[in-house]
Design a protein around this motif. Structure first.
Motif, PDB file in Angstrom:
ATOM      1  N   GLU A  75       0.830  -1.209   0.000  1.00  0.00           N
ATOM      2  CA  GLU A  75       0.000   0.000   0.000  1.00  0.00           C
ATOM      3  C   GLU A  75       0.860   1.253   0.000  1.00  0.00           C
ATOM      4  O   GLU A  75       0.518   2.239  -0.641  1.00  0.00           O
TER       5      GLU A  75
ATOM      6  N   GLU B   1       1.914   1.958  -3.441  1.00  0.00           N
ATOM      7  CA  GLU B   1       0.803   2.517  -4.214  1.00  0.00           C
ATOM      8  C   GLU B   1       0.626   3.996  -3.890  1.00  0.00           C
ATOM      9  O   GLU B   1       0.386   4.819  -4.780  1.00  0.00           O
TER      10      GLU B   1
ATOM     11  N   GLN C 283       0.843   7.304  -6.268  1.00  0.00           N
ATOM     12  CA  GLN C 283      -0.307   8.204  -6.389  1.00  0.00           C
ATOM     13  C   GLN C 283       0.046   9.657  -6.095  1.00  0.00           C
ATOM     14  O   GLN C 283      -0.663  10.564  -6.535  1.00  0.00           O
TER      15      GLN C 283
END
Length: 298
Positions: free
Chosen positions: A24, A27, A31
């Protein structure tokens, strides 16, 4: 000492962190660049929530400050960190330096300040002065941060990067690939053709006005061909919407004008003018948009 599950993380691109291999976190790092392009569409203070990690951001004076934090960290402490970071950055970097930043990661030296601030928060569990925490808490109560969905971010980023329809004026802000040697040759030949057309047209216009206006359409044909040659040069040098349609229209007009001037020019002259126009059209269509460089940010 803040527990590891509550540790605050700031993306600095130069340090390995506790969650380096956490999927995560990877990610969220990916982002951040997408989100940074959309911040102009959002309020100055916001939260983008994830499963375990949230992204917090604050924007002030054309600079945005972002952090990736575990969801268990109190919101007020995350924004307190960003507020302290903002004050440190303002003290170290002038607004003129921010305005002149023209390369990726222009303020890498500020990374040491980020690390010191992170260590302070990890040691003390929050800001050094409780009054700062109280002030931030009051500001968040008066102006709560907006919770933003990632779908909103992706939509706004698509608009910002031209994934929706462009207006006619937006094409002038895009850059084409560098001019090639064949392109320079086509520009020289086009300028030559344009010069021949305007010289012949001006000379014929002088004679036409003296001889009862006969041959006025020949003058129109010469000047129309001149304008088309000039527009072909412009179309090659600068990006324009509907480039393909415009280039074929210009080529068609040049062919028609030279066909009309069959009596004024010999066959070889006509072939030369039409060939130059065709060559320029091919190069116009072959010249592509240049890939945009990575955004330069703080």
């Amino acid at each position: 000492m803040i527990p590891q599950t509550m540790r605050l993380f700031v993306l600095d691109g130069a340090r390995r962190s506790y969650f380096e291999h956490n999927r995560e976190l990877q990610e969220r790092k990916q982002q951040l660049r997408t989100i940074s392009k959309s911040l102009v569409h959002f309020p100055d203070c916001g939260i983008i929530k994830g499963q375990q990690l949230n992204i917090y951001f604050v924007s002030s004076e054309d600079v945005s400050y972002m952090s990736v934090c575990h969801c268990s960290l109190p919101v007020v402490k995350a924004f307190c960190f960003l507020e302290d970071l903002r004050w440190e950055f303002t003290a170290c970097i002038s607004s003129s330096d921010v305005a002149l930043a023209a390369r990726p990661y222009p303020f890498l030296e500020f990374d040491s300040t980020i690390q010191k601030l992170k260590q302070q928060y990890n040691r003390s569990g929050g800001p050094a002065l409780e009054v700062t925490l109280a002030e931030v808490e009051e500001n968040l109560r008066v102006r709560p941060p907006k919770e933003i969905n990632l779908d909103e971010v992706e939509f706004n980023n698509g608009v910002a990067n031209g994934h929706t329809e462009h207006s006619a004026a937006s094409g002038h802000n895009q850059r084409l690939e560098p001019v090639s040697a064949p392109g320079i040759l086509s520009l020289v030949l086009n300028i030559l053709c344009a010069s021949l057309n305007v010289i012949r047209g001006a000379h014929l216009m002088e004679n036409t006005f003296q001889d009862d206006y006969e041959g006025i359409w020949n003058v129109v044909a010469f000047f129309s061909a001149f304008l088309c040659c000039a527009f072909q040069c412009h179309l090659y040098l600068f990006h324009s919407p509907l480039k393909k349609i415009k280039s074929f229209v210009l080529l068609s007009v040049i062919v028609l004008c030279n066909s009309y001037l069959l009596g004024m020019r010999n066959t070889w002259q006509l072939i030369f003018h039409v060939s130059v126009a065709s060559y320029s059209t091919v190069l116009i269509l072959m010249r592509k948009l240049q890939d945009r460089p990575s955004d330069c940010g703080v």
